[in-house]
Design a protein around this motif. Sequence first.
Motif, PDB file in Angstrom:
ATOM      1  N   GLY A 279       0.820  -1.211   0.000  1.00 19.15           N
ATOM      2  CA  GLY A 279       0.000   0.000   0.000  1.00 19.15           C
ATOM      3  C   GLY A 279       0.846   1.250   0.000  1.00 19.15           C
ATOM      4  O   GLY A 279       2.077   1.201  -0.063  1.00 19.15           O
ATOM      5  N   THR A 280       0.182   2.390   0.096  1.00 13.36           N
ATOM      6  CA  THR A 280       0.881   3.681   0.053  1.00 13.36           C
ATOM      7  C   THR A 280       1.386   4.131   1.415  1.00 13.36           C
ATOM      8  O   THR A 280       2.210   5.033   1.505  1.00 13.36           O
ATOM      9  N   GLY A 281       0.858   3.526   2.504  1.00 12.93           N
ATOM     10  CA  GLY A 281       1.200   3.990   3.836  1.00 12.93           C
ATOM     11  C   GLY A 281       0.462   5.261   4.220  1.00 12.93           C
ATOM     12  O   GLY A 281       0.776   5.887   5.229  1.00 12.93           O
ATOM     13  N   LYS A 282      -0.527   5.634   3.417  1.00 10.00           N
ATOM     14  CA  LYS A 282      -1.274   6.870   3.635  1.00 10.00           C
ATOM     15  C   LYS A 282      -2.783   6.624   3.562  1.00 10.00           C
ATOM     16  O   LYS A 282      -3.240   5.667   2.943  1.00 10.00           O
ATOM     17  N   TRP A 283      -3.521   7.512   4.211  1.00  6.79           N
ATOM     18  CA  TRP A 283      -4.951   7.636   3.967  1.00  6.79           C
ATOM     19  C   TRP A 283      -5.127   8.599   2.795  1.00  6.79           C
ATOM     20  O   TRP A 283      -4.535   9.690   2.781  1.00  6.79           O
ATOM     21  N   VAL A 284      -5.924   8.191   1.806  1.00  3.89           N
ATOM     22  CA  VAL A 284      -6.040   8.965   0.570  1.00  3.89           C
ATOM     23  C   VAL A 284      -7.508   9.225   0.262  1.00  3.89           C
ATOM     24  O   VAL A 284      -8.334   8.303   0.317  1.00  3.89           O
ATOM     25  N   VAL A 285      -7.847  10.475  -0.072  1.00  4.99           N
ATOM     26  CA  VAL A 285      -9.199  10.819  -0.532  1.00  4.99           C
ATOM     27  C   VAL A 285      -9.139  11.087  -2.030  1.00  4.99           C
ATOM     28  O   VAL A 285      -8.184  11.700  -2.528  1.00  4.99           O
ATOM     29  N   ILE A 286     -10.173  10.592  -2.756  1.00  2.00           N
ATOM     30  CA  ILE A 286     -10.141  10.658  -4.222  1.00  2.00           C
ATOM     31  C   ILE A 286     -11.488  11.178  -4.734  1.00  2.00           C
ATOM     32  O   ILE A 286     -12.390  10.387  -5.046  1.00  2.00           O
ATOM     33  N   PRO A 287     -11.674  12.496  -4.839  1.00  7.48           N
ATOM     34  CA  PRO A 287     -12.890  13.023  -5.476  1.00  7.48           C
ATOM     35  C   PRO A 287     -12.777  12.942  -6.993  1.00  7.48           C
ATOM     36  O   PRO A 287     -11.678  13.032  -7.549  1.00  7.48           O
ATOM     37  N   ALA A 288     -13.917  12.754  -7.667  1.00  8.11           N
ATOM     38  CA  ALA A 288     -13.905  12.614  -9.123  1.00  8.11           C
ATOM     39  C   ALA A 288     -15.216  13.111  -9.719  1.00  8.11           C
ATOM     40  O   ALA A 288     -16.266  13.075  -9.070  1.00  8.11           O
ATOM     41  N   GLY A 289     -15.140  13.557 -10.960  1.00  5.39           N
ATOM     42  CA  GLY A 289     -16.314  13.905 -11.750  1.00  5.39           C
ATOM     43  C   GLY A 289     -16.318  13.087 -13.028  1.00  5.39           C
ATOM     44  O   GLY A 289     -15.252  12.855 -13.632  1.00  5.39           O
ATOM     45  N   ILE A 290     -17.501  12.612 -13.453  1.00  5.31           N
ATOM     46  CA  ILE A 290     -17.620  11.729 -14.612  1.00  5.31           C
ATOM     47  C   ILE A 290     -18.680  12.269 -15.555  1.00  5.31           C
ATOM     48  O   ILE A 290     -19.789  12.612 -15.121  1.00  5.31           O
ATOM     49  N   PHE A 291     -18.346  12.331 -16.832  1.00  8.07           N
ATOM     50  CA  PHE A 291     -19.317  12.705 -17.869  1.00  8.07           C
ATOM     51  C   PHE A 291     -19.496  11.513 -18.792  1.00  8.07           C
ATOM     52  O   PHE A 291     -18.515  10.918 -19.266  1.00  8.07           O
ATOM     53  N   ALA A 292     -20.746  11.131 -19.040  1.00  6.34           N
ATOM     54  CA  ALA A 292     -21.049   9.976 -19.882  1.00  6.34           C
ATOM     55  C   ALA A 292     -21.974  10.382 -21.019  1.00  6.34           C
ATOM     56  O   ALA A 292     -22.922  11.145 -20.811  1.00  6.34           O
ATOM     57  N   LYS A 293     -21.710   9.854 -22.210  1.00  9.30           N
ATOM     58  CA  LYS A 293     -22.554  10.199 -23.353  1.00  9.30           C
ATOM     59  C   LYS A 293     -22.570   9.056 -24.361  1.00  9.30           C
ATOM     60  O   LYS A 293     -21.521   8.503 -24.705  1.00  9.30           O
TER      61      LYS A 293
END
Length: 250
Positions: A131-145
């Motif tokens: 693992g990374t040895g860290k706590w990680v937050v991952i926000p994301a935006g998705i566009f679908a068409k």
Amino acid sequence: MKKQLLYFSIFFLITFLATAQDEDIDRSNSPFAEPRYHYFLQTILLYNEYLDTKNGSYNTTNLRVLQPIGNKAWNLRFDLPLISTNSNSINQTGLGDVGAGLSFIPYFKKTSGIGLRTRVISNSAADPSFGTGKWVVIPAGIFAKYFNKKKFLWLATVEHSQSFAGSSNRSDVSVTLLENNLLWFFGKNWIATDVGFRYNYVLDGFQNNAFMEFGRKITPTNLFYVHPSVAFGGEKSYNFGMEVGLLVLF
């Protein structure tokens, strides 16, 4: 401060769009109801990913569970990875960094839609190399068409991974990803191509990758795919990889 403003803006956008969700839209006709990336059904995904790196191989066997909640515009996600490493000096297997996420589909219609997602990856690996040895937050935006009478589906994703806690002896995580995935459906089959441009701010370099995917519906609710990939960029994290997966929809 800039990162705090970014997270606040994402939270504000989710809150605002939640009030605008149209309950009368038929979810089964939206791009987010495509079986390969279905957000409105319970889903179990089991896959194995093999990566060849300059220091040996890195193998992940992952169990992912997706659970719609509320009006099914919201979706919970859990990832339980088992990691194996193989190098000239040592071979190891153990639990990787367990993750959980929340997705929200604030807007969709028959041919397009917008999704928002936030994941948190815990510092839970059984061994530092898993693992990374860290706590990680991952926000994301998705566009679908959809295009060409739903024969093609384009998914564009902007995602940022940022560590916020964990071992002080490990490097921070700060990576931005821009990904474009194009799927072509024909009969019970699909072919997908993807190019992901990934910039690592800590290493000050690109860790890009590209893949092709070949998939088939075994039954209306069971899917199988094969997913070879190759990495490129000055700071690439692996050379080439192969992923094989099975999806079960409920």
